[in-house]
Scaffold this active site. Sequence first.
Site, PDB file in Angstrom:
ATOM      1  N   TYR A 141      25.021  19.144  50.476  1.00  0.00           N
ATOM      2  CA  TYR A 141      26.605  19.124  51.012  1.00  0.00           C
ATOM      3  C   TYR A 141      27.397  19.131  49.793  1.00  0.00           C
ATOM      4  O   TYR A 141      28.612  19.036  49.978  1.00  0.00           O
ATOM      5  CB  TYR A 141      26.603  17.819  51.832  1.00  0.00           C
ATOM      6  N   LYS A 192      10.870  18.854  52.654  1.00  0.00           N
ATOM      7  CA  LYS A 192      10.355  20.029  52.936  1.00  0.00           C
ATOM      8  C   LYS A 192       9.475  20.540  51.380  1.00  0.00           C
ATOM      9  O   LYS A 192       9.824  21.480  50.734  1.00  0.00           O
ATOM     10  CB  LYS A 192      11.489  21.167  53.369  1.00  0.00           C
ATOM     11  N   ASP A 224      10.199  20.075  59.596  1.00  0.00           N
ATOM     12  CA  ASP A 224      10.240  21.044  60.885  1.00  0.00           C
ATOM     13  C   ASP A 224       9.130  20.146  61.753  1.00  0.00           C
ATOM     14  O   ASP A 224       9.443  20.115  63.018  1.00  0.00           O
ATOM     15  CB  ASP A 224       9.561  22.384  60.647  1.00  0.00           C
ATOM     16  N   ASP A 248      21.289  14.624  58.941  1.00  0.00           N
ATOM     17  CA  ASP A 248      22.449  15.062  59.825  1.00  0.00           C
ATOM     18  C   ASP A 248      21.927  15.595  60.981  1.00  0.00           C
ATOM     19  O   ASP A 248      22.385  15.345  62.204  1.00  0.00           O
ATOM     20  CB  ASP A 248      23.129  16.091  58.966  1.00  0.00           C
ATOM     21  N   ASP A 252      21.392  13.837  65.025  1.00  0.00           N
ATOM     22  CA  ASP A 252      21.801  14.432  66.282  1.00  0.00           C
ATOM     23  C   ASP A 252      20.589  14.548  67.296  1.00  0.00           C
ATOM     24  O   ASP A 252      20.732  14.190  68.593  1.00  0.00           O
ATOM     25  CB  ASP A 252      22.759  15.640  65.948  1.00  0.00           C
TER      26      ASP A 252
END
Length: 363
Positions: A141, A192, A224, A248, A252
Amino acid sequence: MTKTVAILAGDGIGPEIVTEAVKVLKTLQVSFGLDVQLEEGLIGGAAIDVTGVPLPPETLNLGKRADAILLGAVGGPKWEPLERDIRPERGLLAIRAELGLFANLRPALLFPELANASTLKPEVVAGLDILIVRELTGGIYFGKPRGIRILDNGQREGFNTLVYNEAEIERIARVAFDSAEKRNKKVCSVDKANVLESTELWREVVTRVAKDYPSVSLSHMYVDNAAMQLVRNPKQFDVIVTTNMFGDILSDLASQLTGSIGMLPSASLDANNKGMYEPIHGSAPDIAGQNCANPLATILSVAMMLRYSLGQMELADQVESAVQQVLKDGLRTPDIKSDDNKQTLVSTQEMGDAVVAVLRAKL
Ligand code: NAD
């Protein structure tokens, strides 16, 4: 000494939910002797409308002066046509970066009263208590270079950079291990590393930091798989530490385990526990102005503020138990209402009033 709390309501449902959280703060101020001074500032679209920028210098200065910040949410369709650099969300990223708020703590705690509000089976989520520690001021980001460029063949290409240095990884890992020491002593680092070099380094540094915390067990998981495990068997987790973007998304996802995104608070802390406190949801333009948004995530953010930045552990407990009490009493905003006829549908304002009433009754 009087502590200053900056109040940044923002956009959409922001002003509605912050009004209820401020009611709680004022109740603590007037009735419980909490020594705070509240100062309002503009951020996001509300700031753009008045000043042309999403984070005006006065708001940044207020944020720097304050001991803690309470934020609603920013953004909405009205500002989407603007240049990317002056959109509301940039104000949020900028204040996090300017204040060095690198550690985002997102508890996903299921109140037993809401076990039926989750889309997952109650036995999968009952008793759930996860803390997601998300790195907040680095990663993709913020990484440079970034942008949209035109290629030789005339096509446009969007690009971002995922970058983490050792110091950034080490400090967020320490926040996760420190938190785990006070909880169930398990950290799962999500990366990852099989594909991304930046998270290969992430895994190496987290493993090194773990040696300083012998009482905490460390595991690693690819993002994942972590997404799948959060839905399959979420109770296996205690503290999850991860990068900005993975955090992030996973937080959620975790919000849905707890019934509603309207229930989840967060704290974004600097190295000295100064923090910005906000619900994890956005400005919910689809329900803004309707007095039906759930203010409990914002009120629970006040509890986190009391605990982490204002040193008021007992008041933090009181606020959390008042929230639990209103849920026990069957009060529900539409997002957490099921067809149980013992529940009462309430508005944003009524929910805030109910929390205040429970707090006052404790006097
Ligand atoms: P959102 O979180 O605003 O809304 C997602 C869904 O959850 C919507 O259906 C909404 O009605 C519901 N919801 C959210 N909060 C709720 C609450 N307290 N009570 C009841 N229901 C609630 O996400 P979005 O729709 O993707 O984004 C809307 C805007 O918010 C965008 O402009 C986005 O950029 C911005 N945003 C801001 C933040 C922030 O300020 N921290 C975070 C995420 C998104």
